[in-house]
Design an enzyme around this catalytic site. Structure first.
Site, mmCIF file in Angstrom:
data_model
loop_
_atom_site.group_PDB
_atom_site.id
_atom_site.type_symbol
_atom_site.label_atom_id
_atom_site.label_comp_id
_atom_site.label_asym_id
_atom_site.label_seq_id
_atom_site.Cartn_x
_atom_site.Cartn_y
_atom_site.Cartn_z
ATOM 1 N N HIS A 19 0.835 -1.211 0.000
ATOM 2 C CA HIS A 19 0.000 0.000 0.000
ATOM 3 C C HIS A 19 0.868 1.257 0.000
ATOM 4 C CE1 HIS A 19 -3.681 2.336 0.952
ATOM 5 N NE2 HIS A 19 -2.827 3.123 1.582
ATOM 6 N N GLU A 20 1.817 1.307 0.922
ATOM 7 C CA GLU A 20 2.659 2.500 1.020
ATOM 8 C C GLU A 20 3.625 2.610 -0.161
ATOM 9 O OE1 GLU A 20 1.787 4.658 3.006
ATOM 10 O OE2 GLU A 20 0.500 3.441 4.288
ATOM 11 N N HIS A 28 1.957 4.585 -2.901
ATOM 12 C CA HIS A 28 2.096 6.027 -2.689
ATOM 13 C C HIS A 28 3.521 6.482 -2.999
ATOM 14 C CE1 HIS A 28 -1.829 6.368 -1.006
ATOM 15 N NE2 HIS A 28 -1.564 5.718 0.114
#
Length: 421
Positions: free
Chosen positions: A18-19, A22
């Protein structure tokens, strides 16, 4: 120990992807990423590489990518600050020491009068001889405070300076990469374990069941029912369910021989009052190892899991839930331990499902979530200008508080369920 290791693996992998979504899109947009963190709270490990600090933190409550220009990242030098300056060969400031004694032969001390470390990149103040001096600041200058170094971010390298398109992609990439992780895991399952063929082959026949009494045996390949061709197990299952209490004519292939069986499915009443047919057979699909089919399997499983989770979400939103239907970190820890007992492949499937769940939840248009930020970007696109940052920040703050209250309630419920039931 097995549960702890499984939880760390599952949690770490989901949060990392997920990170990383980003992170990679922020870097592609030219945004300065200050920190890439797995976990929250106190730092237990940190490594600086290039511009970014990579950390693992104590609390397994998520993670974050800290980008220049976001809230709490503004670097300002207020009038009256006493700073020490180190200049480079071009007479530009390359290092600023804040409110501390500096042991350096070339340091210049200044009492700050004005400074712009964001757009115009300069600092002005009075030197030790009370003369007003002004220096340009290098775009890669560093601020040192209490021994910690922070890279100054010129405005064009901040999140807020980027186009609406790049900001949207950077935020959306987090949930997107959760779906990417799910696809990768399902793909690996298809490659390593094989892809279910879904062929209508009976695996086991239950004793004293309609199928057993009719003479059906394990290994029978069902070719047709009542003249309707059966191509996959789902077709057979659906046909039987729809005909409780009705005599059905089965044609099965048994060791190359065509055998006709007459079976009357039992009528079983469900909780909602509906009745379905059952003949008493067990099924485990044969597995086929085929890389191309594994790709298709990865896409299908990702899509089907997404649909199932969305259906469950609609059910929850409709108000058909209690706290017992929700699980926080403690509940996920407990379930992960149970899943791990069934083997590594089952754990992979569980991880993929959790990753999709996290991706969907983060896309909900709620304050403090990625979906909430995307909602504000949508408003910006319609208005032609951004929403006031203070107002948006207040909305997200309220959202964080409400989410924390919900998290505490869910976690407490998980603890009670784990230790007192």
């Amino acid at each position: 120990m097995q549960t702890i290791l499984a939880f760390i693996l599952v949690f770490g992998l989901i949060v990392f992807f997920h990170e990383f979504g980003h992170f990679i899109f922020a870097k592609r947009a030219g945004i300065l990423v200050r920190e890439f963190a797995i976990g929250m709270g106190p730092k237990i490990f940190g490594m600086k590489k290039g511009e970014t600090l990579y950390t693992i933190r104590l609390l397994p409550l998520g993670g974050y990518v800290r980008m220049a220009g976001e809230d709490f990242d503004q670097i300002e030098l207020q009038p009256g600050y006493r700073v020490g300056l180190i200049l480079n060969e071009d007479e530009k400031v390359e290092k600023i020491y804040l409110n501390q004694n500096v042991q350096h032969p070339n340091v210049l001390f200044m009492e700050v009068e004005r400074a712009d470390l964001n757009k115009k990149m300069w600092i002005e103040g009075y030197d030790e001889e009370e003369r007003l001096v002004r220096f340009d600041v290098a775009r890669n200058a560093i601020i040192v405070e209490n021994g910690e170094e922070t890279l100054i971010a010129p405005y064009e390298r901040t999140f807020e300076a980027k186009s609406l398109w790049h900001r949207t992609l950077t935020i959306f990439a987090g949930p997107l990469f959760n779906f990417v992780l799910a696809f990768i895991l399902f793909l690996l399952l298809g490659i390593l374990q094989g892809v279910p063929t879904n062929e209508p082959i009976v695996t086991e026949v239950v004793d004293d069941s309609p199928a057993s009494e009719a003479g059906m045996k394990a290994g029978d390949y069902v070719k047709s029912v009542n003249g309707h061709s059966i191509d996959k197990w789902d077709d057979l299952s659906e046909f039987v369910k729809e005909n409780p209490g009705k005599e059905l004519s089965f044609i099965v292939d048994r060791d190359g021989q065509q055998v006709e069986l007459s079976i009357v499915p039992d009528s079983v009443e469900l909780k909602n009052g509906d009745k379905v047919g059952q003949i008493g057979v067990m099924y485990q699909s044969p597995m086929e190892k085929n890389p191309l089919k594994a790709v298709v399997y990865g896409v299908q499983q990702t899509w089907e899991s997404t649909v199932l989770i969305l259906q469950a979400l609609v059910y929850l939103i409709a108000g058909n839930f209690t706290l017992d239907d929700l699980a926080g970190p403690v509940g996920i820890y407990q379930y992960t331990g149970e899943v791990a007992k069934h083997g590594f492949f089952t754990l992979m499937y569980w991880t993929a499902a959790l990753s999709i769940n996290l991706g969907i939840m983060n896309l909900l248009p709620l304050p403090a979530l990625d979906g909430g930020r995307l909602m504000f970007f949508g408003i910006e696109a319609l208005r032609g200008k951004p929403v006031d940052r203070k107002k948006e920040g207040m909305v997200h703050l309220v959202g964080i508080v409400l989410l924390m209250i919900l998290m505490i309630a869910v976690t407490w419920n998980d603890i009670q369920r784990l230790f007192f039931q």
